[in-house]
Design a protein around this motif. Sequence first.
Motif, PDB file in Angstrom:
ATOM      1  N   ASP A   1       0.812  -1.222   0.000  1.00  9.87           N
ATOM      2  CA  ASP A   1       0.000   0.000   0.000  1.00  9.87           C
ATOM      3  C   ASP A   1       0.842   1.268   0.000  1.00  9.87           C
ATOM      4  O   ASP A   1       0.306   2.374  -0.148  1.00  9.87           O
ATOM      5  CB  ASP A   1      -0.938   0.011   1.213  1.00  9.87           C
TER       6      ASP A   1
ATOM      7  N   VAL B   1      -4.549   2.372   5.406  1.00  8.87           N
ATOM      8  CA  VAL B   1      -5.507   1.282   5.221  1.00  8.87           C
ATOM      9  C   VAL B   1      -6.863   1.763   5.730  1.00  8.87           C
ATOM     10  O   VAL B   1      -6.936   2.526   6.704  1.00  8.87           O
ATOM     11  CB  VAL B   1      -5.086  -0.001   5.969  1.00  8.87           C
TER      12      VAL B   1
ATOM     13  N   ALA C   1     -11.051  -3.514  -0.601  1.00  8.86           N
ATOM     14  CA  ALA C   1      -9.871  -4.156  -0.023  1.00  8.86           C
ATOM     15  C   ALA C   1      -9.615  -5.503  -0.680  1.00  8.86           C
ATOM     16  O   ALA C   1     -10.540  -6.211  -1.067  1.00  8.86           O
ATOM     17  CB  ALA C   1     -10.059  -4.339   1.482  1.00  8.86           C
TER      18      ALA C   1
ATOM     19  N   ARG D   1      -4.954  -7.231   2.665  1.00 12.90           N
ATOM     20  CA  ARG D   1      -5.426  -6.875   4.003  1.00 12.90           C
ATOM     21  C   ARG D   1      -5.272  -8.061   4.957  1.00 12.90           C
ATOM     22  O   ARG D   1      -4.936  -7.901   6.128  1.00 12.90           O
ATOM     23  CB  ARG D   1      -6.881  -6.420   3.932  1.00 12.90           C
ATOM     24  N   ASN D   2      -5.519  -9.276   4.452  1.00 13.86           N
ATOM     25  CA  ASN D   2      -5.334 -10.473   5.270  1.00 13.86           C
ATOM     26  C   ASN D   2      -3.861 -10.715   5.576  1.00 13.86           C
ATOM     27  O   ASN D   2      -3.492 -11.102   6.688  1.00 13.86           O
ATOM     28  CB  ASN D   2      -5.921 -11.694   4.552  1.00 13.86           C
TER      29      ASN D   2
END
Length: 269
Positions: A190, A204, A247, A251-252
Amino acid sequence: AKASETAATTSKTDAASSAIAAESYAVGGTGTRDGENNDNSKYYSEQAKQSVNVAENAFINWCALHRTGKVYSTKFYYFSANTTSAGIKMDANENLSASPSTDSTEGTDDYENIPVFQWWHCNYKRDDDGYARPYSLEGDTDYKNTGNVDVGSLNMTFYWAVEDHLADGYYILHVSDTPHPELSLVPWVDAVKQDGTVMPYYIVSSYASVVAPDTYLRSIHGQPVYNQSYQNMITAYPKKGTGYHGAGACRNTFGYIFLAIKYGTKNVQ
């Protein structure tokens, strides 16, 4: 004929004067008005941009002043070698601990004051390539967590890698606020713009999607929208602008990295 020539000359002079005046009010630098270099459209536009970028520039400076170069590592065994989900903290991570709070017990967090683990709520907008930029920080008078805004968590860019020792049955996860080429660390996804530029911070989304007053899906406090599909996400989010999207799997991965580093486990139960 003489009168016509005079009128034509006057007309040209007036046109030239008008052009100079227009340039003076547009960009300044003509020497025809007192203070024109601070009283023109270009100047006010640049001032507005600077105002919008105050939050971003302040955080960029903060990041530059607070990078330590420390490496936080946790060693894990492959299941085939050892079935434990517990890791072994190493390097700057060795003597640090964190535990979640419960209804009756307050948790602990040795990472609370370590810059690369800190974050702040912000309102943000996305560039056309998807990179998120803050324009207001929590505590600012114009910060909001409801309404037609997106709320994110603003973080210093971290670098990470998995050092694989498959033959020996283990791997080591590394996190740092500095690249460390000797460890082959890479910047968090990101924090990387589409052209490859690595930015000093990343954002985020803080909340699940909520239907905002403007009918767009936004990261704000409220009732989440359930049953989101991939097709709905790639249709709904771009309505806010070219760079908006839902997302992804990263993200995980983000959650796993910091679970492993802070809590020393790969057990998500």
